[in-house]
Design a protein around this motif. Structure first.
Motif, mmCIF file in Angstrom:
data_model
loop_
_atom_site.group_PDB
_atom_site.id
_atom_site.type_symbol
_atom_site.label_atom_id
_atom_site.label_comp_id
_atom_site.label_asym_id
_atom_site.label_seq_id
_atom_site.Cartn_x
_atom_site.Cartn_y
_atom_site.Cartn_z
ATOM 1 N N SER A 64 0.826 -1.207 0.000
ATOM 2 C CA SER A 64 0.000 0.000 0.000
ATOM 3 C C SER A 64 0.864 1.263 0.000
ATOM 4 C CB SER A 64 -0.935 0.001 1.214
ATOM 5 O OG SER A 64 -0.184 -0.089 2.415
ATOM 6 N N THR A 65 1.945 1.251 0.753
ATOM 7 C CA THR A 65 2.848 2.408 0.778
ATOM 8 C C THR A 65 3.482 2.632 -0.580
ATOM 9 O OG1 THR A 65 3.361 1.950 3.109
ATOM 10 C CG2 THR A 65 4.861 3.420 1.926
ATOM 11 N N LEU A 66 3.854 1.542 -1.254
ATOM 12 C CA LEU A 66 4.430 1.652 -2.594
ATOM 13 C C LEU A 66 3.427 2.279 -3.555
ATOM 14 C CD1 LEU A 66 6.596 1.084 -4.707
ATOM 15 C CD2 LEU A 66 5.709 -1.247 -4.897
ATOM 16 N N SER A 67 2.169 1.862 -3.472
ATOM 17 C CA SER A 67 1.129 2.434 -4.337
ATOM 18 C C SER A 67 1.015 3.936 -4.124
ATOM 19 C CB SER A 67 -0.221 1.756 -4.063
ATOM 20 O OG SER A 67 -0.163 0.383 -4.364
ATOM 21 N N GLN A 68 1.128 4.355 -2.858
ATOM 22 C CA GLN A 68 1.042 5.779 -2.550
ATOM 23 C C GLN A 68 2.241 6.533 -3.137
ATOM 24 O OE1 GLN A 68 -1.531 7.526 -1.025
ATOM 25 N NE2 GLN A 68 -0.299 9.217 -1.829
ATOM 26 N N HIS A 69 3.434 5.927 -3.037
ATOM 27 C CA HIS A 69 4.625 6.568 -3.612
ATOM 28 C C HIS A 69 4.489 6.722 -5.127
ATOM 29 C CE1 HIS A 69 6.763 6.799 0.053
ATOM 30 N NE2 HIS A 69 7.131 5.521 0.151
ATOM 31 N N LEU A 70 3.938 5.733 -5.791
ATOM 32 C CA LEU A 70 3.753 5.808 -7.237
ATOM 33 C C LEU A 70 2.751 6.903 -7.602
ATOM 34 C CD1 LEU A 70 3.696 1.991 -8.062
ATOM 35 C CD2 LEU A 70 5.421 3.635 -8.812
ATOM 36 N N ALA A 71 1.713 7.042 -6.803
ATOM 37 C CA ALA A 71 0.739 8.117 -7.033
ATOM 38 C C ALA A 71 1.395 9.476 -6.824
ATOM 39 C CB ALA A 71 -0.455 7.939 -6.096
ATOM 40 N N ASP A 72 2.228 9.583 -5.785
ATOM 41 C CA ASP A 72 2.942 10.841 -5.533
ATOM 42 C C ASP A 72 3.870 11.177 -6.703
ATOM 43 O OD1 ASP A 72 1.705 10.967 -3.101
ATOM 44 O OD2 ASP A 72 3.424 10.211 -1.950
ATOM 45 N N GLN A 78 3.588 15.527 -13.157
ATOM 46 C CA GLN A 78 2.623 16.460 -13.757
ATOM 47 C C GLN A 78 2.966 17.900 -13.380
ATOM 48 O OE1 GLN A 78 -1.051 14.901 -12.210
ATOM 49 N NE2 GLN A 78 -1.278 13.378 -13.857
ATOM 50 N N THR A 79 3.359 18.106 -12.126
ATOM 51 C CA THR A 79 3.744 19.454 -11.686
ATOM 52 C C THR A 79 4.983 19.943 -12.435
ATOM 53 O OG1 THR A 79 2.881 19.006 -9.472
ATOM 54 C CG2 THR A 79 4.442 20.825 -9.690
ATOM 55 N N LEU A 80 5.934 19.026 -12.644
ATOM 56 C CA LEU A 80 7.156 19.392 -13.350
ATOM 57 C C LEU A 80 6.859 19.781 -14.788
ATOM 58 C CD1 LEU A 80 10.264 19.553 -13.362
ATOM 59 C CD2 LEU A 80 10.296 17.146 -14.012
ATOM 60 N N ARG A 95 10.706 23.832 -10.682
ATOM 61 C CA ARG A 95 11.316 22.693 -11.387
ATOM 62 C C ARG A 95 12.397 22.034 -10.527
ATOM 63 N NH1 ARG A 95 10.841 26.195 -15.876
ATOM 64 N NH2 ARG A 95 13.030 26.815 -15.739
ATOM 65 N N ARG A 96 13.192 22.890 -9.851
ATOM 66 C CA ARG A 96 14.259 22.341 -9.003
ATOM 67 C C ARG A 96 13.664 21.512 -7.858
ATOM 68 N NH1 ARG A 96 19.353 22.217 -10.740
ATOM 69 N NH2 ARG A 96 20.154 22.518 -8.625
ATOM 70 N N VAL A 97 12.635 22.053 -7.219
ATOM 71 C CA VAL A 97 11.994 21.343 -6.105
ATOM 72 C C VAL A 97 11.363 20.043 -6.596
ATOM 73 C CG1 VAL A 97 10.100 21.428 -4.432
ATOM 74 C CG2 VAL A 97 11.601 23.416 -4.723
#
Length: 405
Positions: A64-72, A78-80, A95-97
């Motif tokens: 479940s934690t891995l799934s959350q990391h992939l979503a993040d 998308q933000t980049l 972009r740097r962040v």
């Protein structure tokens, strides 16, 4: 009992996670956002796998934690992309962040995947060790699992992996296999290598189990080249405490007797063990070796075709140096070491008495006065064991002057 459907899914999940792990490693290796192609292949692979694995990962609560990391990761990418094409300072900082955050999340993805793989492998290994049947039907598969386990723990310390190993009581299971004479030799040897790898992994945690358990006795009972090699490695790792235990359990005569075996490799490994015991052993262990006629055996080995002395090698090198004249120091020294290695390869027992004496002299187990007394005892035993005055004089000179490779 384990759900059969989970067993069927495991290989499929493993394949997906291996691909995810490789993509996350690639992403961490190239965290720069300067290029328009910034991590395109790695990010694309991760996002494609995120879509493909969504249903698969949701079936395992450990993921479940891995799934959350992939979503993040998907959100960060998308933000980049939204910040590209803008030349403002705010967009540059964004972009740097985002780049830094993507690299960090990729590292978290790799960690979570490795934790799942470790958990799955330890479960399979533990089950195979417990379910080992008497006819050796699954021994080949178990050897493969043990080899993989040895490779994994040899990669370095991991607290999560250590917790899995301790919780599953892997060490005790390995020791049971090692001490079981009905198991095949290859399986017992691979169990021994796995035990040694756990000592390298975290000596402070696992050393007590070696000292209190039957591992050393089992290794000496096997007396194969692999088991003695493991024993020598354990002595190097655990040092004086293990030598003390070997001595108190009366195992030193068995080690000395290995010098009498016809197999050359076994003699060499026995010599390595003896040199390590000489370095780390206290007076009681050294006395026990001398009482077993060690010096006489070493004199006989030095007298054999595989013996010789390094004094003659040094005389030859001195003559060669005089004939050649003074050259570049580094080059000459390098050639000398090369010739010495070649000489010792052809004559592995050359100056073996002096080499043992040197181990006592520079070792950690003896007090200074004990070193002096033992050196005199070795000299006395050399004179008694030598076939001629010339042989005695040569070996005594080596011991006195500390000739060693």
């Amino acid at each position: 009992m384990e759900d059969p459907s989970v067993q069927v899914q495991a290989p499929r999940v493993l394949n997906v996670l291996e691909a995810l792990k490789q993509a996350s490693v690639d992403l961490q290796a190239h965290p720069s956002s300067n290029s328009a192609e910034f991590n395109s292949s790695a990010i694309k692979a991760l996002l494609e796998l995120e879509t493909e694995s969504d249903a698969l990962l949701s079936e395992d609560p450990h993921l479940s934690t891995l799934s959350q990391h992939l979503a993040d990761l998907k959100t960060l990418v998308q933000t980049l992309h939204k910040s590209r094409g803008r030349n403002s300072l705010r967009s540059f900082l964004a972009r740097r962040v985002s780049t830094h955050s993507i690299s960090r999340v990729a590292g978290s993805i790799e960690t979570e995947i490795q934790a799942w793989i470790d958990r799955e492998h330890i479960e399979r290994l533990t089950k195979a060790l417990k379910d080992l049947d008497g006819d050796g039907g699954n021994e080949d598969e178990l050897v493969k699992l043990l080899t993989r386990f040895e490779g994994r723990v040899s990669q370095g310390f991991s607290r999560e992996l250590q917790d899995l190993v301790l919780k599953s009581k892997v060490f005790s299971l390995l020791e049971t296999i090692l001490c079981n004479p009905s198991c095949s030799k290859s399986l017992r040897e691979q169990s021994a290598y796995s035990i040694a790898s756990l000592i390298r992994f975290n000596k402070d945690v696992f050393v007590g189990q070696v000292l209190m358990g039957p591992t050393v006795q089992a290794l000496l009972t096997m007396s194969s080249t692999h088991s003695i090699k493991v024993l020598c490695e354990l002595i190097k790792s655990i040092k004086s405490p293990l030598v003390d235990e070997i001595g108190s359990n009366g195992e030193i005569p068995k080690i000395i007797s290995l010098l009498d075996m016809k197999d050359l490799q076994m003699k060499l490994l026995a010599m390595d063990c003896i040199l390590e015991i000489g370095y780390f052993g206290r007076k009681e262990a050294i006395d026990a070796m001398l009482e077993q006629g060690l010096v006489k055996k070493l004199v006989e080995l030095q007298r054999s075709e595989l013996g010789g002395d390094l004094i003659e090698l040094e005389r030859f090198e001195e003559k060669e140096k005089n004939d050649r004249g003074v050259g570049a120091g580094g080059v000459v020294e390098g050639k000398r070491e090369s010739r010495e290695r070649k000489f010792l390869k052809r004559h592995p027992f050359a100056s073996c008495v002096a080499r043992f004496a040197v181990q006592l002299e520079v070792g950690e187990g003896l007090r200074q006065r004990e070193k002096r007394a033992l050196k005199q005892e070795i000299l006395l035993r050399v004179r008694e064991a030598s076939a001629s005055d010339a042989e005695a004089a040569t070996i005594v000179a080596e011991v006195l002057w500390g000739s060693s490779p």
